[in-house]
Design a protein around this motif. Sequence first.
Motif, PDB file in Angstrom:
ATOM      1  N   UNK B 209       0.844  -1.204   0.000  1.00 45.64           N
ATOM      2  CA  UNK B 209       0.000   0.000   0.000  1.00 45.64           C
ATOM      3  C   UNK B 209       0.877   1.251   0.000  1.00 45.64           C
ATOM      4  N   UNK B 210       2.006   1.178   0.701  1.00 47.84           N
ATOM      5  CA  UNK B 210       2.939   2.318   0.680  1.00 47.84           C
ATOM      6  C   UNK B 210       3.349   2.650  -0.763  1.00 47.84           C
ATOM      7  N   UNK B 211       3.570   1.627  -1.568  1.00 49.89           N
ATOM      8  CA  UNK B 211       3.980   1.863  -2.957  1.00 49.89           C
ATOM      9  C   UNK B 211       2.831   2.452  -3.780  1.00 49.89           C
ATOM     10  N   UNK B 212       1.612   2.029  -3.482  1.00 51.84           N
ATOM     11  CA  UNK B 212       0.440   2.633  -4.141  1.00 51.84           C
ATOM     12  C   UNK B 212       0.408   4.127  -3.827  1.00 51.84           C
ATOM     13  N   UNK B 215       2.846   6.282  -5.763  1.00 50.04           N
ATOM     14  CA  UNK B 215       2.387   6.645  -7.113  1.00 50.04           C
ATOM     15  C   UNK B 215       1.391   7.800  -7.033  1.00 50.04           C
ATOM     16  N   UNK B 216       0.461   7.703  -6.091  1.00 50.62           N
ATOM     17  CA  UNK B 216      -0.553   8.768  -5.951  1.00 50.62           C
ATOM     18  C   UNK B 216       0.153  10.097  -5.687  1.00 50.62           C
ATOM     19  N   UNK B 217       1.109  10.064  -4.762  1.00 51.71           N
ATOM     20  CA  UNK B 217       1.803  11.299  -4.376  1.00 51.71           C
ATOM     21  C   UNK B 217       2.590  11.875  -5.558  1.00 51.71           C
ATOM     22  N   UNK B 218       3.277  10.989  -6.264  1.00 52.64           N
ATOM     23  CA  UNK B 218       4.102  11.436  -7.385  1.00 52.64           C
ATOM     24  C   UNK B 218       3.244  12.034  -8.498  1.00 52.64           C
ATOM     25  N   UNK B 219       2.199  11.322  -8.882  1.00 50.96           N
ATOM     26  CA  UNK B 219       1.357  11.783  -9.995  1.00 50.96           C
ATOM     27  C   UNK B 219       0.584  13.055  -9.635  1.00 50.96           C
ATOM     28  N   UNK B 220       0.180  13.166  -8.394  1.00 46.42           N
ATOM     29  CA  UNK B 220      -0.546  14.367  -7.980  1.00 46.42           C
ATOM     30  C   UNK B 220       0.298  15.603  -8.278  1.00 46.42           C
ATOM     31  N   UNK B 221       1.612  15.465  -8.074  1.00 54.11           N
ATOM     32  CA  UNK B 221       2.506  16.604  -8.342  1.00 54.11           C
ATOM     33  C   UNK B 221       2.880  16.718  -9.810  1.00 54.11           C
ATOM     34  N   UNK B 222       3.184  15.584 -10.447  1.00 52.66           N
ATOM     35  CA  UNK B 222       3.843  15.654 -11.753  1.00 52.66           C
ATOM     36  C   UNK B 222       2.960  15.274 -12.940  1.00 52.66           C
ATOM     37  N   UNK B 223       1.915  14.493 -12.707  1.00 52.70           N
ATOM     38  CA  UNK B 223       1.029  14.098 -13.818  1.00 52.70           C
ATOM     39  C   UNK B 223      -0.421  14.228 -13.330  1.00 52.70           C
ATOM     40  N   UNK B 224      -0.851  15.472 -13.101  1.00 50.15           N
ATOM     41  CA  UNK B 224      -2.106  15.701 -12.362  1.00 50.15           C
ATOM     42  C   UNK B 224      -3.377  15.253 -13.077  1.00 50.15           C
ATOM     43  N   UNK B 225      -3.308  14.963 -14.374  1.00 47.37           N
ATOM     44  CA  UNK B 225      -4.512  14.482 -15.062  1.00 47.37           C
ATOM     45  C   UNK B 225      -4.631  12.955 -15.013  1.00 47.37           C
ATOM     46  N   UNK B 226      -3.599  12.324 -14.479  1.00 48.15           N
ATOM     47  CA  UNK B 226      -3.555  10.870 -14.469  1.00 48.15           C
ATOM     48  C   UNK B 226      -4.442  10.306 -13.350  1.00 48.15           C
ATOM     49  N   UNK B 227      -5.226   9.277 -13.664  1.00 42.16           N
ATOM     50  CA  UNK B 227      -5.996   8.579 -12.623  1.00 42.16           C
ATOM     51  C   UNK B 227      -5.061   7.587 -11.937  1.00 42.16           C
ATOM     52  N   UNK B 228      -4.770   7.861 -10.688  1.00 47.51           N
ATOM     53  CA  UNK B 228      -3.654   7.175 -10.021  1.00 47.51           C
ATOM     54  C   UNK B 228      -3.990   5.765  -9.560  1.00 47.51           C
ATOM     55  N   UNK B 259      -7.063   7.001   3.567  1.00 47.98           N
ATOM     56  CA  UNK B 259      -6.509   7.193   4.910  1.00 47.98           C
ATOM     57  C   UNK B 259      -4.983   7.165   4.901  1.00 47.98           C
ATOM     58  N   UNK B 260      -4.413   6.296   4.069  1.00 49.64           N
ATOM     59  CA  UNK B 260      -2.944   6.233   4.010  1.00 49.64           C
ATOM     60  C   UNK B 260      -2.366   7.490   3.368  1.00 49.64           C
ATOM     61  N   UNK B 261      -3.063   8.050   2.391  1.00 50.81           N
ATOM     62  CA  UNK B 261      -2.610   9.303   1.776  1.00 50.81           C
ATOM     63  C   UNK B 261      -2.686  10.447   2.788  1.00 50.81           C
ATOM     64  N   UNK B 262      -3.739  10.449   3.567  1.00 45.03           N
ATOM     65  CA  UNK B 262      -3.872  11.506   4.579  1.00 45.03           C
ATOM     66  C   UNK B 262      -2.755  11.381   5.610  1.00 45.03           C
ATOM     67  N   UNK B 263      -2.431  10.146   5.982  1.00 48.13           N
ATOM     68  CA  UNK B 263      -1.326   9.922   6.934  1.00 48.13           C
ATOM     69  C   UNK B 263      -0.004  10.436   6.368  1.00 48.13           C
ATOM     70  N   UNK B 264       0.138  10.351   5.056  1.00 47.01           N
ATOM     71  CA  UNK B 264       1.342  10.833   4.391  1.00 47.01           C
ATOM     72  C   UNK B 264       1.402  12.358   4.424  1.00 47.01           C
ATOM     73  N   UNK B 265       0.292  12.979   4.813  1.00 48.01           N
ATOM     74  CA  UNK B 265       0.277  14.440   4.882  1.00 48.01           C
ATOM     75  C   UNK B 265      -0.269  15.108   3.632  1.00 48.01           C
ATOM     76  N   UNK B 266      -0.881  14.301   2.747  1.00 49.97           N
ATOM     77  CA  UNK B 266      -1.438  14.910   1.541  1.00 49.97           C
ATOM     78  C   UNK B 266      -2.793  15.545   1.856  1.00 49.97           C
ATOM     79  N   UNK B 267      -3.120  16.556   1.041  1.00 49.95           N
ATOM     80  CA  UNK B 267      -4.407  17.213   1.175  1.00 49.95           C
ATOM     81  C   UNK B 267      -5.444  16.435   0.355  1.00 49.95           C
ATOM     82  N   UNK B 268      -6.545  16.107   0.976  1.00 53.56           N
ATOM     83  CA  UNK B 268      -7.513  15.222   0.303  1.00 53.56           C
ATOM     84  C   UNK B 268      -7.976  15.760  -1.049  1.00 53.56           C
ATOM     85  N   UNK B 269      -8.170  17.064  -1.122  1.00 55.91           N
ATOM     86  CA  UNK B 269      -8.683  17.613  -2.373  1.00 55.91           C
ATOM     87  C   UNK B 269      -7.632  17.659  -3.480  1.00 55.91           C
TER      88      UNK B 269
END
Lengths: 139, 550
Positions: B209-212, B215-228, B259-269
């Motif tokens: 799940x950490x690896x999932x 990808x979400x974190x990376x794409x949110x920054x660098x490939x924002x149109x990608x469905x992660x 929940x894991x993304x939120x734990x990583x400190x990402x903003x949900x929106x």
Amino acid sequence: MSLRLDSMNETDRPQRIVLAKIGLDGHDRGIKVVARGLRDHGFHVIYAGLWQAPEAVVQAVADEDADWLGISILSGAHMTLLPDLLNLLQQQGTENVKVMVGGIIPEADVQKLQQLGVTGVFGPGTPIEDIVEFLRERR
Amino acid sequence: MSTPLISDAKKRWQQELAAAPSRPQPATTVSGLPIEPLYTSDDLDNFSDEEQLGYPGQYPFTRGVHANMHRGQLWTMRQFAGYGTARQTNERFRFLLEKGQTGLSTAFDLPTLMGLDSDHYQSRGEVGRLGVAVDTIDDVRQLFAGIDLEQVSVSMTINAPAFVIMAYYVAAAVDGGFDPHKLRGTLQNDILKEFHAQNEFVFPPTPSVKLVVDVIEYCTKHAPLWNTVSISGYHIREAGSTAVQELAFTLADGMHYVEQCLKRGMNIDDFAPRLSFFFNAHNDLFEELAKYRAARRLWADLMKNRYHAQRESSWKLRFHAQTAGCSLQDKQPEVNLMRVAYQAMAAVLGGCQSLHTNSMDETLALPSEHAATLALRTQQVLAYETGVTNTVDPLGGSYFVETLTDQMQQQAEEYFERIEQHHGMVAAIETGFFRREIGDAAFAYQQAVDAKQKVLVGVNDFQQPDEKPLPLLELDESAERDQLQSLQQIKKQRSRDDVRRTTDELKRVAETGTNVMPALMETARARVTVGESMQVLEEIFGRYRLGAAW
């Protein structure tokens, strides 16, 4: 429960069957349904699980003193992997164990597998009763 | 005046019903939910248009995620394809685009899906068989050669090594002159359902799940149109679950990623709008479309009220659907065309964003060109001839459909509680909760079929003794040899120093727990293989073993 008692009365001991998946595909719905179905009909079922190497399968057959080996494969690699497995069974002196195969096996390959010594091949949608009958007729 | 008349009518109907004969099969959905002979306004006593329906494009999105749904834009007709080498699949992709398909969807072969190279001993016989073989970034470059990656959206169905393939894709796109901010597509990247159902996992649940999340974190920054992530119920259903289990386990998986993304400190929106879903379209028309409607309503509620997302786009559940492979039969396979057409109709009536229709010959072999064309044509007939696209959510307000939608929502919420009682997602996986639930449902289904409580046309009824076999696709067996040769070539040509330097960095980054994606972009360019990348991480994360419970 009544089914189990009936079949126990038929003979001295329940037939023992090792079930295993070889190759890389993870489709285990069919083999698990067959495992439960055979158990409910009084067979002694040993399910070895996914991704089994032929060597491990043959070892399980010997260790469990199995009457049958049931192999499930849905990846299409059956003509690569099954001949090896059948050879290995022979080399290990477990060739009197009868082998059945379940999965997506084209008609042309069914005949080839039977020539190689596979006793029965079952496609998707085979009723459990058909497999039970097949095994009982050939015990 | 009208009330006594209705109650008289009801009484008479009840009497006539009691006297009328019923067919022997129990009236249940495919999944076994009991169905009443009639639904009336009495069934919707506590129903509120405002709370349960709303308007399309608005919370809670029961009626759809867009104001005009398929009246505006049709769903994307996205047929899954891939076989042999990257060169062969590239040809198939171009053929499909020419036939009017509007998006690409990549099937990988089993070794790639399991994170193994084509020259691994377990890959023998499987290379390029069920999908395309990918060992290095060179294969990805070849796969999409001549295709404009800023224009065509690309879906990639891969999970355990999803992060490796995504790194190959982004690096290849960037090196090919495309702007990653314009890349559009979907990575399946849903490892949780592998543990529940599909069995293509490598590492244990927590690092997986950490690896999932990487990808979400990376794409949110660098490939924002990608469905992660394409959070998938499809495979759960294929493994034998009920519709409710598919719905509940899929959304529970989604909650865990959030929940894991939120734990990583990402903003949900920032990340939630790029989470997408993938559902099965099975035989029962009403159960299926109620499932999609309930899914949208549940997700909107969770995102808004549990996770406090502010943006409307975070609340919207967008989904791809695929017709049910497990419903297809090898007896009288042409009959599968009809099954697929009804299943596809359920997905469209349920408001899907994209759809794959299975080919009639898929229980026998990979689809022939003829069968694949018919499958696409099925979607085109639905879209252009049947009229089901003319109005939004045409079954909304039906007493039956609304009752079924409510029931599915309630039963899914009960499952969320049971997962909590099992101490959450990871613990429930490790104690076998999901596999037991699905296995029980699969066995119950087979028993019902064997007892003819469920009729399967051509299988346990209406059999036809003299069937003419279908012409099937003959697989070109040379792919494995070709792939092995090119892999050997790459291994000879690449710089050993680059391989060592970049894999050392990958190892270091993974050990410290930081995001592996930037390091993977460099291993990709050094032509490190999928198998080598996975091996580096396996030494750190370990390998997950299943208990043999059944």
